[in-house]
Every structure is written in structure tokens, then in C-alpha cells.
Design a protein around this motif. Structure first.
Motif, PDB file in Angstrom:
ATOM      1  N   VAL A  96       0.852  -1.185   0.000  1.00  9.70           N
ATOM      2  CA  VAL A  96       0.000   0.000   0.000  1.00  9.70           C
ATOM      3  C   VAL A  96       0.890   1.237   0.000  1.00  9.70           C
ATOM      4  N   SER A  97       0.305   2.378  -0.302  1.00 10.39           N
ATOM      5  CA  SER A  97       1.054   3.627  -0.297  1.00 10.39           C
ATOM      6  C   SER A  97       1.284   4.090   1.133  1.00 10.39           C
ATOM      7  N   PRO A  98       2.279   4.945   1.362  1.00  9.84           N
ATOM      8  CA  PRO A  98       2.502   5.486   2.707  1.00  9.84           C
ATOM      9  C   PRO A  98       1.270   6.188   3.276  1.00  9.84           C
ATOM     10  N   SER A  99       0.519   6.881   2.416  1.00  6.36           N
ATOM     11  CA  SER A  99      -0.670   7.577   2.909  1.00  6.36           C
ATOM     12  C   SER A  99      -1.750   6.593   3.340  1.00  6.36           C
ATOM     13  N   GLU A 100      -1.907   5.483   2.585  1.00  7.43           N
ATOM     14  CA  GLU A 100      -2.871   4.464   2.970  1.00  7.43           C
ATOM     15  C   GLU A 100      -2.429   3.759   4.245  1.00  7.43           C
ATOM     16  N   CYS A 101      -1.138   3.529   4.387  1.00  5.44           N
ATOM     17  CA  CYS A 101      -0.593   2.938   5.615  1.00  5.44           C
ATOM     18  C   CYS A 101      -0.921   3.824   6.813  1.00  5.44           C
ATOM     19  N   LEU A 102      -0.692   5.127   6.672  1.00  7.86           N
ATOM     20  CA  LEU A 102      -0.980   6.066   7.750  1.00  7.86           C
ATOM     21  C   LEU A 102      -2.459   6.054   8.096  1.00  7.86           C
ATOM     22  N   ARG A 103      -3.310   6.028   7.067  1.00  6.84           N
ATOM     23  CA  ARG A 103      -4.755   6.017   7.302  1.00  6.84           C
ATOM     24  C   ARG A 103      -5.179   4.768   8.065  1.00  6.84           C
ATOM     25  N   CYS A 104      -4.630   3.621   7.673  1.00  8.33           N
ATOM     26  CA  CYS A 104      -4.963   2.362   8.350  1.00  8.33           C
ATOM     27  C   CYS A 104      -4.574   2.411   9.828  1.00  8.33           C
ATOM     28  N   PHE A 105      -3.368   2.846  10.115  1.00  9.60           N
ATOM     29  CA  PHE A 105      -2.906   2.876  11.500  1.00  9.60           C
ATOM     30  C   PHE A 105      -3.720   3.858  12.333  1.00  9.60           C
ATOM     31  N   ARG A 106      -4.015   5.012  11.770  1.00 13.27           N
ATOM     32  CA  ARG A 106      -4.793   5.991  12.521  1.00 13.27           C
ATOM     33  C   ARG A 106      -6.209   5.508  12.768  1.00 13.27           C
ATOM     34  N   SER A 107      -6.788   4.859  11.766  1.00 13.61           N
ATOM     35  CA  SER A 107      -8.166   4.391  11.882  1.00 13.61           C
ATOM     36  C   SER A 107      -8.291   3.221  12.845  1.00 13.61           C
ATOM     37  N   VAL A 108      -7.366   2.249  12.757  1.00 12.69           N
ATOM     38  CA  VAL A 108      -7.469   1.035  13.558  1.00 12.69           C
ATOM     39  C   VAL A 108      -6.863   1.212  14.948  1.00 12.69           C
ATOM     40  N   LEU A 109      -5.637   1.730  15.008  1.00  9.57           N
ATOM     41  CA  LEU A 109      -4.920   1.793  16.274  1.00  9.57           C
ATOM     42  C   LEU A 109      -4.904   3.183  16.904  1.00  9.57           C
ATOM     43  N   GLY A 110      -5.348   4.176  16.151  1.00 12.32           N
ATOM     44  CA  GLY A 110      -5.359   5.524  16.711  1.00 12.32           C
ATOM     45  C   GLY A 110      -3.982   6.125  16.854  1.00 12.32           C
ATOM     46  N   THR A 111      -3.045   5.695  16.005  1.00  7.40           N
ATOM     47  CA  THR A 111      -1.682   6.193  16.094  1.00  7.40           C
ATOM     48  C   THR A 111      -1.054   6.135  14.709  1.00  7.40           C
ATOM     49  N   THR A 112       0.208   6.493  14.595  1.00  4.88           N
ATOM     50  CA  THR A 112       0.930   6.411  13.332  1.00  4.88           C
ATOM     51  C   THR A 112       1.784   5.149  13.313  1.00  4.88           C
ATOM     52  N   PRO A 113       2.218   4.693  12.129  1.00  3.45           N
ATOM     53  CA  PRO A 113       3.072   3.495  12.091  1.00  3.45           C
ATOM     54  C   PRO A 113       4.369   3.662  12.865  1.00  3.45           C
ATOM     55  N   ILE A 114       4.971   4.839  12.817  1.00  6.78           N
ATOM     56  CA  ILE A 114       6.231   5.054  13.531  1.00  6.78           C
ATOM     57  C   ILE A 114       6.007   5.100  15.041  1.00  6.78           C
ATOM     58  N   SER A 115       4.898   5.694  15.471  1.00 10.58           N
ATOM     59  CA  SER A 115       4.588   5.696  16.912  1.00 10.58           C
ATOM     60  C   SER A 115       4.300   4.283  17.405  1.00 10.58           C
ATOM     61  N   TYR A 116       3.587   3.502  16.590  1.00  8.78           N
ATOM     62  CA  TYR A 116       3.333   2.113  16.964  1.00  8.78           C
ATOM     63  C   TYR A 116       4.643   1.342  17.062  1.00  8.78           C
ATOM     64  N   LEU A 117       5.523   1.520  16.088  1.00  9.74           N
ATOM     65  CA  LEU A 117       6.824   0.854  16.097  1.00  9.74           C
ATOM     66  C   LEU A 117       7.596   1.198  17.367  1.00  9.74           C
ATOM     67  N   ARG A 118       7.642   2.469  17.725  1.00  8.54           N
ATOM     68  CA  ARG A 118       8.342   2.881  18.947  1.00  8.54           C
ATOM     69  C   ARG A 118       7.740   2.212  20.178  1.00  8.54           C
ATOM     70  N   ASP A 119       6.418   2.232  20.272  1.00  8.65           N
ATOM     71  CA  ASP A 119       5.775   1.669  21.457  1.00  8.65           C
ATOM     72  C   ASP A 119       5.906   0.146  21.499  1.00  8.65           C
ATOM     73  N   TYR A 120       5.902  -0.497  20.328  1.00  9.27           N
ATOM     74  CA  TYR A 120       6.120  -1.942  20.304  1.00  9.27           C
ATOM     75  C   TYR A 120       7.534  -2.270  20.778  1.00  9.27           C
ATOM     76  N   ARG A 121       8.504  -1.479  20.359  1.00 13.36           N
ATOM     77  CA  ARG A 121       9.875  -1.657  20.833  1.00 13.36           C
ATOM     78  C   ARG A 121       9.953  -1.486  22.349  1.00 13.36           C
ATOM     79  N   LEU A 122       9.247  -0.489  22.858  1.00 14.61           N
ATOM     80  CA  LEU A 122       9.257  -0.259  24.310  1.00 14.61           C
ATOM     81  C   LEU A 122       8.597  -1.415  25.057  1.00 14.61           C
ATOM     82  N   GLN A 123       7.502  -1.921  24.520  1.00 13.12           N
ATOM     83  CA  GLN A 123       6.826  -3.039  25.167  1.00 13.12           C
ATOM     84  C   GLN A 123       7.726  -4.274  25.180  1.00 13.12           C
TER      85      GLN A 123
END
Length: 305
Positions: free
Chosen positions: A221-248
Motif C-alpha cells: 500500500v502507499s505510505p498515505s494508505e498505511c498512515l490512514r490504516c494505523f490511525r483508523s485502527v490503532l489511533g496512532t501512526t506506524p512510527i509511533s506504533y513501532l516505537r511503542d512496540y519496541r518499548l513493550q
């Protein structure tokens, strides 16, 4: 048999419910969310549960609910979901995970008339129980859960009947419109699969330098579609999710191993110790060292993922 302990997921985030397979396709869980969370994951089994104590945050791609003691929920097969404690104090959930075939084999009238319409209904991907369904469905879930716990003679028949009635109630309350639901089902399936592919990619490569473009490419998918998916489903951005997954992941290593904090920092993809320490404190409200020594983190931070 009732199961205690942490939810087990494979490297893709698909929950390992191997014990559900076999003679009796039902898993019975007592989850204490006072000291853990159930992160985003999915499995082939349907899932139904009751909040036995405290308050939880229950989320699917289409739902974001606050549930308190006595409230119930339902998650369909292969649907992303997560839950965590929403406030300090005891928090317990009774969960049943069961294969759809429990109520009738594929190709049977039971499957065609009662099971498949639930599986294919976007309204029933994941939900809390509304006022009309709260008591009857809650009673069915709790009765089946207790029967699994006690394992008295003939309990399998009782559990099967309760869960079959559960599907009957849900399907009757939310009937699917064939033409309309088919399109919704296809869109929902594509949406779920894209998110699963991107979450899988992150979980397989979280220790490496990653960009939003790479995460998007993993699901074609395009970066914009990726961003839309993450914001819609998880309420965050892919990079923020990546950071928090690393922290977890780092928190699990801190609590479960004796590795040096610097080694954990590197393994989890943080290039700078200072940034790791700052980010860790923001999420867990304590330092990595304090966490390792048993500090009780604020679970509303830990519970994001």
C-alpha cells in the motif's frame, strides 16, 4: 480446562490457541489484567468474554469501548483485537475462545443457517453487548465458562449448547443483508489483512531501522494508505506504533531477563540510550532500572499495545 497466564502469540501476532484444537474445540481463560495486557492479535477462533472485575478498554478495528464489571463482548474469527486495564485496581476477565465448527460442521444446515451468517457479518466483527443482549448473552457466556471450569460430567454438551445459543442470539439481533454485507465483508477482510501484514512486518523487523515507507510496502500500500490504516485502527501512526512496540518488548526483556539495559536498547532498535530512557519513562512512568526492580507501571501507558 481453564487456562491461566500470559496470552501466547506467534511472531505474527496470531494467538496460539493450539490447545483449542482437537477433541473439544473450546479454550477457557481467566485473564488477570491487573498486571498484564492483551496486545493486538488475532486467531481463527471466535471469542466471547465477561468483565468479572474492574474496567477494561476493548478495541477492534471498528470498536473502541470501555467495559466495566458485568459487561460482555464478542470477537469474530480472524479479527484484530486488544484489551487492557483502564484504571488502577483488580481487573479480571473470563474468556471463551471456540472454533466456529463447534456449533455445526461446514456444509451442514447449522453452518449455513446459523454460523456462516455470523462469520460473514461486518456488524459482528467485534462488539460490546447492547442493553437487549447484555443479560441473556452474559448469562450464556458465564454459564459456559463455569461449566468449562468445573468440568462436570457432560459439560461439553452444556458448553456447546450455550455457545450455539449465543450465535443464534447474535445472528438474530444483527441479520446480514446478502448484497450489502458481501461488499462490506470484502472491504473488512482487505482492511484486516493489510493491518495484519504490517503488524507482522514490524514484529519481525522491529530491531532494525524502519521507515513508514518500508512498513507500507510490506502490505503493498502507499505510505498515505498505511498512515490512514494505523490511525483508523490503532489511533496512532506506524512510527509511533513501532516505537511503542519496541518499548513493550524492552519491558518484557527487562522483567524476564538479566541482560544489560544497553544490550536490550540495541536489540529493540533504539540507537540512543538517552532517547530509549526518555521514551520508556513517558510510557511506563518509571526508569528502565526501576521497572526491572519491580516498579508498578501505570497500566494506561503499558496498555496501548
Amino acid at each position: 480446562m481453564i487456562e491461566f497466564g500470559d496470552t501466547i502469540t506467534d511472531e505474527r501476532g496470531r494467538e496460539d490457541l493450539g490447545h483449542v484444537a482437537g477433541g473439544f474445540p473450546v479454550g477457557c481463560y481467566f485473564d488477570d489484567l491487573s498486571h498484564k495486557t492483551i496486545p493486538w492479535h488475532w486467531h481463527g477462533e471466535m471469542e466471547a468474554g465477561i468483565v468479572a472485575e474492574g474496567r477494561i478498554r476493548f478495541r477492534t478495528p471498528g470498536q473502541d469501548l470501555s467495559l466495566s464489571k458485568g459487561d460482555g463482548f464478542f470477537v469474530n474469527s480472524e479479527v484484530l483485537h486488544e484489551m487492557h486495564r483502564e484504571e488502577e485496581g483488580p481487573c479480571e476477565v473470563h474468556i471463551l475462545a471456540f472454533q466456529p465448527e463447534l456449533a455445526g460442521a461446514k456444509g451442514s444446515i447449522f453452518w449455513d443457517k446459523y454460523i456462516f451468517p455470523v462469520l460473514g457479518n461486518p456488524q459482528l466483527e467485534g462488539m460490546g453487548l447492547d442493553r437487549d443482549l447484555r443479560k441473556p448473552v452474559r448469562d450464556l457466556i458465564e454459564d459456559a465458562w463455569l461449566a468449562c471450569v468445573k468440568e462436570e460430567e457432560g459439560f461439553e454438551i452444556r458448553v456447546r449448547e450455550d455457545l450455539t445459543r449465543l450465535l443464534l442470539l447474535l445472528g438474530g439481533k444483527y441479520p446480514a443483508s446478502a448484497g450489502k454485507e458481501k461488499g462490506g465483508r470484502e472491504r473488512s477482510r482487505r482492511y484486516n489483512e493489510r493491518m495484519k501484514q504490517m503488524l507482522t512486518f514490524i514484529r519481525e523487523h522491529y530491531g532494525e531501522p524502519l521507515t513508514a515507507e518500508q512498513i507500507a510496502a510490506s502490505a503493498s500500500v502507499s505510505p498515505s494508505e498505511c498512515l490512514r490504516c494505523f490511525r483508523s485502527v490503532l489511533g496512532t501512526t506506524p512510527i509511533s506504533y513501532l516505537r511503542d512496540y519496541r518499548l513493550q518488548t524492552a519491558a518484557k526483556l527487562l522483567a524476564g531477563t538479566s541482560r544489560k539495559i544497553s544490550d536490550i536498547t540495541d536489540q529493540c532498535g533504539f540507537s540512543e540510550m538517552s532517547y530509549f530512557a526518555k521514551s520508556f519513562r513517558e510510557m511506563y512512568h518509571c526508569t528502565p532500572s526501576a521497572y526491572r526492580n519491580g516498579a508498578d507501571p501505570v497500566r494506561t501507558g503499558e496498555g496501548k499495545y
